[in-house]
Structure formats: structure tokens, C-alpha cells
Design a protein around this motif. Structure first.
Motif, PDB file in Angstrom:
ATOM      1  N   SER A 126      42.908  46.532  42.949  1.00 14.96           N
ATOM      2  CA  SER A 126      42.029  47.685  42.761  1.00 14.96           C
ATOM      3  C   SER A 126      40.629  47.256  42.342  1.00 14.96           C
ATOM      4  N   ALA A 127      40.536  46.196  41.541  1.00 15.11           N
ATOM      5  CA  ALA A 127      39.215  45.685  41.159  1.00 15.11           C
ATOM      6  C   ALA A 127      38.512  45.056  42.357  1.00 15.11           C
ATOM      7  N   GLN A 128      39.269  44.340  43.178  1.00 11.95           N
ATOM      8  CA  GLN A 128      38.691  43.754  44.389  1.00 11.95           C
ATOM      9  C   GLN A 128      38.188  44.848  45.326  1.00 11.95           C
ATOM     10  N   ARG A 129      38.919  45.935  45.397  1.00  4.52           N
ATOM     11  CA  ARG A 129      38.502  47.048  46.258  1.00  4.52           C
ATOM     12  C   ARG A 129      37.175  47.641  45.784  1.00  4.52           C
ATOM     13  N   VAL A 130      37.030  47.807  44.468  1.00  2.25           N
ATOM     14  CA  VAL A 130      35.786  48.340  43.928  1.00  2.25           C
ATOM     15  C   VAL A 130      34.612  47.428  44.279  1.00  2.25           C
ATOM     16  N   LEU A 131      34.822  46.130  44.183  1.00  3.26           N
ATOM     17  CA  LEU A 131      33.762  45.179  44.541  1.00  3.26           C
ATOM     18  C   LEU A 131      33.374  45.319  46.005  1.00  3.26           C
ATOM     19  N   ILE A 132      34.373  45.397  46.872  1.00  2.00           N
ATOM     20  CA  ILE A 132      34.105  45.519  48.305  1.00  2.00           C
ATOM     21  C   ILE A 132      33.401  46.836  48.609  1.00  2.00           C
ATOM     22  N   GLU A 133      33.836  47.915  47.956  1.00  3.49           N
ATOM     23  CA  GLU A 133      33.187  49.210  48.157  1.00  3.49           C
ATOM     24  C   GLU A 133      31.717  49.164  47.739  1.00  3.49           C
ATOM     25  N   ALA A 134      31.437  48.460  46.650  1.00  6.46           N
ATOM     26  CA  ALA A 134      30.047  48.351  46.192  1.00  6.46           C
ATOM     27  C   ALA A 134      29.200  47.574  47.194  1.00  6.46           C
ATOM     28  N   HIS A 135      29.739  46.483  47.727  1.00  6.41           N
ATOM     29  CA  HIS A 135      29.006  45.725  48.755  1.00  6.41           C
ATOM     30  C   HIS A 135      28.737  46.605  49.973  1.00  6.41           C
ATOM     31  N   LEU A 136      29.738  47.367  50.383  1.00  6.86           N
ATOM     32  CA  LEU A 136      29.572  48.228  51.550  1.00  6.86           C
ATOM     33  C   LEU A 136      28.559  49.338  51.281  1.00  6.86           C
ATOM     34  N   ALA A 137      28.550  49.854  50.049  1.00  4.52           N
ATOM     35  CA  ALA A 137      27.585  50.905  49.705  1.00  4.52           C
ATOM     36  C   ALA A 137      26.159  50.391  49.804  1.00  4.52           C
ATOM     37  N   GLU A 138      25.990  49.100  49.613  1.00 11.33           N
ATOM     38  CA  GLU A 138      24.666  48.492  49.702  1.00 11.33           C
ATOM     39  C   GLU A 138      24.341  48.048  51.117  1.00 11.33           C
ATOM     40  N   GLY A 139      25.336  48.196  52.015  1.00  9.78           N
ATOM     41  CA  GLY A 139      25.135  47.796  53.404  1.00  9.78           C
ATOM     42  C   GLY A 139      25.336  46.314  53.656  1.00  9.78           C
ATOM     43  N   ASN A 140      25.973  45.630  52.700  1.00 10.25           N
ATOM     44  CA  ASN A 140      26.179  44.185  52.826  1.00 10.25           C
ATOM     45  C   ASN A 140      27.572  43.896  53.383  1.00 10.25           C
ATOM     46  N   MET A 141      27.698  44.043  54.691  1.00  6.63           N
ATOM     47  CA  MET A 141      28.985  43.813  55.341  1.00  6.63           C
ATOM     48  C   MET A 141      29.448  42.368  55.183  1.00  6.63           C
ATOM     49  N   VAL A 142      28.523  41.448  55.255  1.00 10.18           N
ATOM     50  CA  VAL A 142      28.888  40.032  55.142  1.00 10.18           C
ATOM     51  C   VAL A 142      29.467  39.735  53.755  1.00 10.18           C
ATOM     52  N   GLU A 143      28.834  40.284  52.716  1.00 12.40           N
ATOM     53  CA  GLU A 143      29.342  40.071  51.357  1.00 12.40           C
ATOM     54  C   GLU A 143      30.712  40.719  51.183  1.00 12.40           C
ATOM     55  N   ALA A 144      30.883  41.916  51.730  1.00 17.53           N
ATOM     56  CA  ALA A 144      32.174  42.591  51.650  1.00 17.53           C
ATOM     57  C   ALA A 144      33.247  41.771  52.357  1.00 17.53           C
ATOM     58  N   ASN A 145      32.903  41.248  53.517  1.00 21.52           N
ATOM     59  CA  ASN A 145      33.842  40.432  54.288  1.00 21.52           C
ATOM     60  C   ASN A 145      34.205  39.160  53.517  1.00 21.52           C
ATOM     61  N   ARG A 146      33.196  38.549  52.907  1.00 22.07           N
ATOM     62  CA  ARG A 146      33.438  37.330  52.138  1.00 22.07           C
ATOM     63  C   ARG A 146      34.368  37.619  50.963  1.00 22.07           C
ATOM     64  N   ALA A 147      34.127  38.729  50.254  1.00 28.47           N
ATOM     65  CA  ALA A 147      34.972  39.085  49.110  1.00 28.47           C
ATOM     66  C   ALA A 147      36.410  39.327  49.555  1.00 28.47           C
ATOM     67  N   PHE A 148      36.578  40.014  50.688  1.00 31.49           N
ATOM     68  CA  PHE A 148      37.931  40.297  51.169  1.00 31.49           C
ATOM     69  C   PHE A 148      38.686  39.007  51.486  1.00 31.49           C
TER      70      PHE A 148
END
Length: 274
Positions: free
Chosen positions: A210-232
Motif C-alpha cells: 500500500s505504501a508502494q502504491r501511494v508512491l507510484i500514484e504520486a509519481h503518476l500525479a506529477e506525470g512522471n511515468m518513468v519514475e512510477a515504472n522504476r518504483a514498480f
């Protein structure tokens, strides 16, 4: 590093009180009992160490909502002796507290009570987390500038059952509150702070999806798909290595749905050009 038990580590910032991190001001309108990295007492801005013989009495009363039957306290704190010996040990512990100038426990023949007006840092954390998790924070509740999650370990080095239960209960509450705080920060368009809060939660429990999901959601909210992908994929590698399992479908679909929208947008843009 984190402990195998999942407990929060002891802080290297002992001068920073949890109440201060939550926008509170302990010790100005009475005594503050500090159970995180404690116990200790703060009065008038000065920190007083609790004598060894009285620590568990003070902590037990505070964690029992400020009032507990005298016999129950004696039995829980001195379970190996008979009832008479346990009662004597309790009297001795209360005497040591008074001798140290710590007059926070009111005792009669039946019960022990925390003196009215005493602030307990655990209660401050619970109150803060309630506001955050119910979506009604104050402006101060959203401040994260001095957050050090490794500071917030309840009574480190204590392993009695009643301590272990409270420590885990508070750890879970804090992690849920940090996730809620990150989402609130996203809602306030404070994405960088949201990412920082999510990473604080992850540092305490890297395998918490759930914490990882929040991080990914925050990256996506900023439009940083690459960062979200890296976190996943970093989390996926960790989950496979430590647990031998893939992340849940919900986390993967979060990434896949955004990729799909980006691909459709790109395809639509190409179609319009031609």
C-alpha cells in the motif's frame, strides 16, 4: 536497514520530540510524558530521565488510557511473584518516582491514574493520525519538514507482551497515517512532499504494497511515468527476492492503465497528423 521484526529503528535525533514533529508544544502547559524513545518526562522544556524502578509503572498507566486498577498493574508488571510481593514492588516503584521529582501518577488503594493535565506523546500521535486518516487535517498536520520515522519507536528495548502489542498497533497506525498524508499532499498539489512522505513509509516497511502504491500514484500525479515504472519494478524485484511473489494485480494495473492511456494518446496524435 530495518529490523527483521518490522519494528522502527531507534533514532539518531534524540533531541527532536515527536510532539514537535506533529506541530505540538510539549511541556509548556504541564508535564509531557514521552514514551517514544523513552520513557522520559518533559516539564517546562526540560527533559528528565525516569528512574529505572519507575519506568514501567509510568508507561503501563499511560498506555492504559491513563487509569488502571492497582492490582492489575502489579500483576502485569511483576508476574513472577505472588500478589503480596507484586504489590510491594509497585509501592517501591511509586516511591522512586516521587523521589525523582516525577509526580505524574496519582495512587489510591484501588487505582493508579495519570495526573490531569499530563500530555502523553502517544496520545498526540494518535490524535494527529485520526485527523489525517479522516481527511480533516490542520495546516500544521501537513508539515513534514522534521519527520524522522525511525524516531517513533515505542519504548525501544522493551519486550513485554503489553509493550509489543502497543508498539505494533502504533506502528500500523503511523504507516496508515503516512499513506493518508501522502494522498492529502497530492490533493493539495504538493507532489514532492507527497513523494517524500511515501518514501518515509517505505523506508519503515519496504514490502508494504500500500505504501508502494501511494508512491507510484504520486509519481503518476506529477506525470512522471518513468519514475512510477522504476518504483514498480524495484518493488517487484524486492517482492520476488524476499517473498517469492509478484505484486498484486491492482498495483500492476495502475501502471498498465497509465501506459495504455499514454499509448492511446500517442496514437491519436499520430492519427491527427496524418
Amino acid at each position: 536497514m530495518i529490523r527483521p521484526t518490522g519494528g522502527l529503528l531507534m533514532s539518531v535525533y534524540p533531541s527532536v520530540h515527536p510532539a514537535a514533529m506533529l506541530g505540538q508544544r510539549p511541556g509548556e502547559s504541564g508535564n509531557c510524558l514521552n514514551l517514544f524513545n523513552g520513557p522520559s518526562v518533559i516539564s517546562g522544556g526540560m527533559r528528565t530521565e525516569v528512574p529505572e524502578g519507575g519506568k514501567r509503572v509510568l508507561a503501563f498507566v499511560a498506555l492504559s488510557s491513563g487509569v488502571v486498577e492497582r492490582r492489575r498493574a502489579a500483576g502485569a508488571l511483576w508476574p513472577d511473584g505472588d500478589e503480596v510481593r507484586a504489590a510491594g514492588s509497585l509501592r517501591s516503584a511509586l516511591w522512586r518516582l516521587k523521589c525523582a521529582g516525577i509526580d505524574l501518577v496519582q495512587a489510591d488503594k484501588v487505582a493508579l491514574r495519570l495526573r490531569p493535565g499530563t500530555t502523553v506523546d502517544v496520545d498526540q500521535l494518535v490524535t494527529w493520525s485520526d485527523r489525517v486518516m479522516t481527511g480533516v487535517p490542520t495546516a500544521a498536520d501537513l508539515r513534514i519538514s522534521r519527520w524522522h520515522i525511525d524516531f517513533l519507536e515505542l519504548l525501544p528495548g522493551w519486550y513485554e507482551d503489553w509493550v509489543i502489542f502497543e508498539r505494533e498497533r502504533l506502528r500500523q497506525r503511523l504507516l496508515h497515517a503516512l499513506e493518508a498524508l501522502a494522498r492529502l499532499l497530492v490533493d493539495h498539489d504538493r507532489i514532492a512532499e507527497a513523494i517524500e512522505v511515501a518514501m518515509i513509509a517505505i523506508s519503515a516497511e519496504p514490502l508494504r504494497e500500500s505504501a508502494q502504491r501511494v508512491l507510484i500514484e504520486a509519481h503518476l500525479a506529477e506525470g512522471n511515468m518513468v519514475e512510477a515504472n522504476r518504483a514498480f519494478y524495484a518493488f517487484r524485484a524486492l517482492a520476488l527476492r524476499e517473498l517469492g511473489v509478484e505484486p498484486g494485480n491492482g498495483l500492476r494495473s495502475l501502471i498498465d492503465q497509465r501506459k495504455g492511456r499514454l499509448a492511446r494518446g500517442y496514437q491519436h496524435a499520430l492519427t491527427r497528423r496524418h
